[in-house]
Design a protein around this motif. Sequence first.
Motif: not given
Ligand SMILES: Cc1cc2nc3c(=O)[nH]c(=O)nc-3n(C[C@H](O)[C@H](O)[C@H](O)COP(=O)(O)O)c2cc1C
Length: 436
Positions: A178, A207, A231, A292, A351, A375
């Motif tokens: 998400p 999400n 989520q 999570k 992740d 990302r």
């Molecule tokens: C812009 C952005 C918004 C995110 N929003 C959420 C969110 O709303 N809920 C959540 O559980 N994780 C959120 N995340 C975290 C991602 O779900 C994930 O755990 C994380 O980005 C994984 O790491 P990576 O970016 O290195 O792949 C977000 C990540 C980014 C980059």
Amino acid sequence: MAAVDVRELATHNSRDSCWLAINGIVWDVTAFVSEHPGGANLILKVAGKDATEQYETFHSPELVEETLGLDARKGIIDSASIPPVDKQSELKRQERTSPLLSSMVSVNDFEGVAEKTMTPAAWAYVSSGADDEISTRENGRIYQKVFLRGRVLRKVGSVDCSTEILGCKSALPIYTSPVGLAKLVHPSGECAIAAADGKEGIIQVVNTVSSMPIEAIMDARVSKDQTIFWQLYADKDLQKSETFIEEDLETTVDTPQGVGIAKANTGFINADIEWATIEWLRGVTKLPLVIKGVQSVEDAVMAFDHGIDGIVLSNHGGRSQDTAQPPLLTLLEINHYAPHILDKHMQVFVDGGIRRGTDIIKALALGATAVGIGRPVLYSMSGGYGEYGVRRMIQILRNELQTNMAFIGAKNVREIARGMVNTRRLEKLMIGSVRL
Ligand SMILES: Cc1cc2nc3c(=O)[nH]c(=O)nc-3n(C[C@H](O)[C@H](O)[C@H](O)COP(=O)(O)O)c2cc1C
Ligand code: HEM
């Protein structure tokens, strides 16, 4: 509704009296300004003006009415008098300045395009991590400290990367995590991700605060059978979440679903979630439940004991608490202190920093069922690439995974074994003892 003159709107431009026009309707947000989860300043910057563009960058059309209620409407404004922003020509400009998609050969290539083509605000929002960004950096670096131990002469033939995630088929042991506000990066937002995931046969986790309405995301799927996981950020008012799960999640949304629950601190979100909340949730839905944000073997065991269907080892890409340990280290802790919870009723997902096919193999060798990509999903839809960029990014990961599974001697994901990785360099980073 009464007509509101643009000049009158302009006079309500302060904290004491704050009006905004969104899609032609004027809203009185005076009472809401200081409660706005995104901060009062963002609203005050557009006070007394047409805020449609800024609002739509972050929010779905119906959020304003749901949040403020109809009584906050002051009237209708002629939005035609406000010069429209030509989103299509901006997209065309980005497409012209972005390299050909076929020249993207690794997941990291998309990051360079994103940095050049995203607006500075969007780039900062997506790429940044908390504080000194130590967790964000270490999440990825830790994979480089693990070495592979391939097996030879194993007659791998054609490699099958498919798997099952919470009972749902997936062409690859990866899913898209998400990521809020995808619309900041591309006008199709989460819809582009839904279409790309559907075509590549993988699962999207959406999400609660997605930037496109859930109905639009569901419509963007390639077929009614395409699985989307949802989520849930539990509301402060748990009854609201319960109604949402019963009415929207289980009836509007009509395919096999997962529910994830996450803990966070913004405005409406319930920061008092505890294990009892999980028991409440278990009673509310029969859908598979995934937690999570698990960051220790102790909590992984608690989740296992509570009969949870899955956990995501995650520090949210290092965006929440800086210096939180990398999720791969938490997975190693589980291998060391609680191997009995692996390969049982609870699936484990990881992740953070996963950018290569070899990273995926390392997580699977340590017992993960699948990994989440965060990302890179947003980076790959930047530069006007949208759905096609996300597909290319997934295809790159698929190719790397297939090639490296063949090298390591695994013809399917079940054959990726613990003995195929050397984690010696990480063991000294792992906590010395735990009380379970
Ligand atoms: C812009 C952005 C918004 C995110 N929003 C959420 C969110 O709303 N809920 C959540 O559980 N994780 C959120 N995340 C975290 C991602 O779900 C994930 O755990 C994380 O980005 C994984 O790491 P990576 O970016 O290195 O792949 C977000 C990540 C980014 C980059
Ligand atoms: C009257 C109009 C608005 C209402 C009712 C509103 C409501 C909300 C709500 C309920 C949230 C919590 C998350 C969500 O549900 O999406 C939020 C977050 C946010 N809002 Fe608004 N908002 C409004 C206008 C704006 C405007 C004009 C901007 C930008 C200029 C903005 C930017 C943001 C940001 C950046 C967040 C934080 C998102 C995050 O951290 O995930 N909002 N808003």
